[in-house]
Design an enzyme around this catalytic site. Structure first.
Site, short mmCIF file in Angstrom:
data_model
loop_
_atom_site.label_atom_id
_atom_site.label_comp_id
_atom_site.label_asym_id
_atom_site.label_seq_id
_atom_site.Cartn_x
_atom_site.Cartn_y
_atom_site.Cartn_z
N SER A 80 42.53 48.71 40.67
CA SER A 80 41.09 48.67 40.48
C SER A 80 40.53 47.28 40.21
CB SER A 80 40.70 49.59 39.31
OG SER A 80 41.31 49.12 38.10
N LYS A 129 37.49 40.63 34.56
CA LYS A 129 37.14 41.97 35.04
C LYS A 129 36.07 42.60 34.13
CE LYS A 129 39.51 46.29 36.41
NZ LYS A 129 40.84 46.96 36.45
N SER A 161 46.98 48.28 38.76
CA SER A 161 45.66 47.76 39.11
C SER A 161 45.56 46.24 39.13
CB SER A 161 44.60 48.30 38.14
OG SER A 161 44.37 49.67 38.38
#
Length: 508
Positions: free
Chosen positions: A159, A79, A183
């Site tokens: 997210s 990420k 997330s």
């Protein structure tokens, strides 16, 4: 579909070892697939030069029978809020669009030491503030299970939606996300993969650009529980550069998922508060069927109560925004990141830099957090939220730990991960970020406030052909039990994310 994509990490390593396939070949396929599937927008940027160099080094280790890492030659994505040395790290924001860290996050460092191959940085909500991966300056990520990837596509969750999408599409074997209120587990459920949020402090946060320091945890995505465990073993453990890591040395979890779990010794709790408003009938039915499956196989399944759950979303919202206000203060246009051109005064430089560098979601949370932290509001909001957070944590301790001889004590909690399957993008963005997070994170964020481990595993498809996942939670540092139960359920339901026909269609 390439044959090697169906393999687990251990199986892939076995093929590497006997020379059936090489890391370079697999990495070439991963990079090629990432390009073919670019319409999913899973990646902010690929790192082909780095990946091919790491694959070449892995080839050399296998050929010369040198010491191998547990993830040697395995393609992994990270990420874009984890610092990667000499590789741009943006948090999907304009503020950090040109930020190139001079160091690696501990997670990235440990993955490299384990032989993993970094193929790229994945998309996310800006500064990890969201539950859909729709607020990135690079555009939203799309769910691979969508029947229509052009007009009527479903969100990937957030997210960490880019990481979940990359794994679900078979581009990589595992990916790293972050989990502050769900997330990792939220997009894992929507995309039909496994998503693990470990105990707070089990994995170092050094180099993870912070959202909420007291809740942020690096998370793991994989296509099966065994692969998730392999990644956990590679990256967990104390770190002198992160004072919040657990100081006790991490004992690698060594267990076979082929070994039969005796459920007669396992106690499963069903929290009644998670049967909440907005829970779809399909998710409820899935939840009850898995509970029945566990009970029919010998587990002790009974209802428990976590009475402060109903307050948790409000508490999470207040504490999240207060810590965001503090963490975002570092972005001033002076040390690093975006800098506004108009700077007639220091105050104007700060104001213009932040106005240009942050989106509306980030600015709203900063303003709200600062409001809660005003002297006149501090006791009314921030302190009160901390007290209720303690009550939420004690709810979990009560069902997991005390008293030891209480028949209501449980080893694992079983709950939904999300209230529905993945929403359509147009339906999702029709509501505000705040409202969506309040709905999407209802089942996941209490675990972050308590610091306990939780995992989402895919169970079945909804009537719309979208994955439905369930969540398991356990007491702190009880990852082994959590993973064993998750592995047992996984074997029973036999969900295969790579059986998704949309993957074939998207590659064509």
């Amino acid at each position: 579909m390439k044959r090697h994509l169906q393999l687990s990490i251990k199986q892939l390593s076995g093929f590497y070892a006997d020379g059936s396939i090489s890391p370079r070949t697999v990495v070439d396929h991963s990079l090629d697939d990432a390009i073919k599937l670019k319409r999913l927008n899973a990646f902010i940027r690929l790192s082909p030069e780095k990946a091919l160099h790491q694959a070449k080094e892995s080839d050399h280790r296998y050929e010369n029978k040198e010491q191998l890492g547990v993830l040697d030659g395995v393609p992994i994505a990270i990420k874009d809020n984890f610092c990667t040395k000499e590789l741009t790290t943006t948090c999907a924001s304009r503020m950090l669009s040109n930020f190139v860290p001079p160091f690696n996050a501990t997670v990235c460092e440990r993955l490299a030491n384990a032989g993993a191959v970094l193929i790229g940085k994945t998309n996310m909500d800006q500064f990890a503030m969201g539950s859909g991966t729709v607020d990135s300056i690079f555009g939203p990520s799309k769910n691979i299970w969508s029947n229509d990837l052009v007009d009527k596509w479903h969100i990937a969750g957030g997210s960490s939606g880019g990481s979940a999408t990359a794994v679900a599409a078979g581009i990589c074997y595992a990916a790293i996300g972050s989990d502050t209120g769900g997330s990792t587990r939220n997009p894992a459920a929507y995309c039909g993969v496994v998503g693990l949020k470990p105990t707070y402090g089990l994995i170092s946060r050094h180099g993870l650009i912070p959202l909420v320091n007291s809740m942020d945890v690096p998370g793991i995505f994989a296509r099966n529980v065994g692969d998730c465990l392999d990644v956990l073993n590679a990256i967990a453990g104390p770190d002198d550069r992160d004072s919040t890591t657990i100081r006790k040395p991490f004992r690698k979890i060594d267990m076979s998922f082929n070994e039969e779990l005796d459920l007669r010794n396992v106690r499963i709790g069903i929290p009644k508060e998670y049967h909440c408003e907005g829970l779809s009938n399909e998710v409820l039915e899935t939840w009850m069927k898995v509970a029945d499956l566990l009970e029919d196989s010998g587990a002790h399944v009974h209802q428990v109560s976590l009475p402060n759950t109903s307050a948790s979303i409000f508490v999470y919202s207040i504490l999240n925004q207060c810590e965001v206000a503090s963490n975002m203060a570092r972005y001033d246009g002076i040390e690093y990141g975006h800098r506004a051109e108009i700077e007639s005064s220091t105050e104007e430089l700060y104001a213009n830099t932040r106005a240009e560098g942050f989106n509306t979601v980030v600015k709203t949370r900063i303003l709200t957090g600062n409001y809660f932290l005003l002297r006149k509001n501090y006791h009314k909001y921030f302190e009160k939220a901390l007290r209720v957070r303690r009550l939420i944590s004690e709810d979990f301790k009560r069902v997991f730990e005390t008293p030891k001889n209480d028949e209501n004590i449980v080893d694992v909690l079983l709950t939904p991960t999300t209230l529905t399957d993945a929403p359509l993008y147009n339906d999702f963005v029709s509501q505000s970020n705040r409202d969506q997070c309040a709905v999407q994170d209802f089942c996941t964020q209490p675990a972050n406030m308590a610091g306990i481990p939780a995992i989402s595993i895919p169970i079945r498809l909804s009537k719309r052909g979208l994955p439905i996942g369930l969540q398991l939670m356990s007491k702190s540092l009880n990852e082994e039990m959590l993973l064993r139960v998750a592995g047992w359920i996984e074997q029973q339901v036999e969900f295969d994310c790579l059986a998704n026909e949309q993957i074939y269609a998207a590659r064509s």
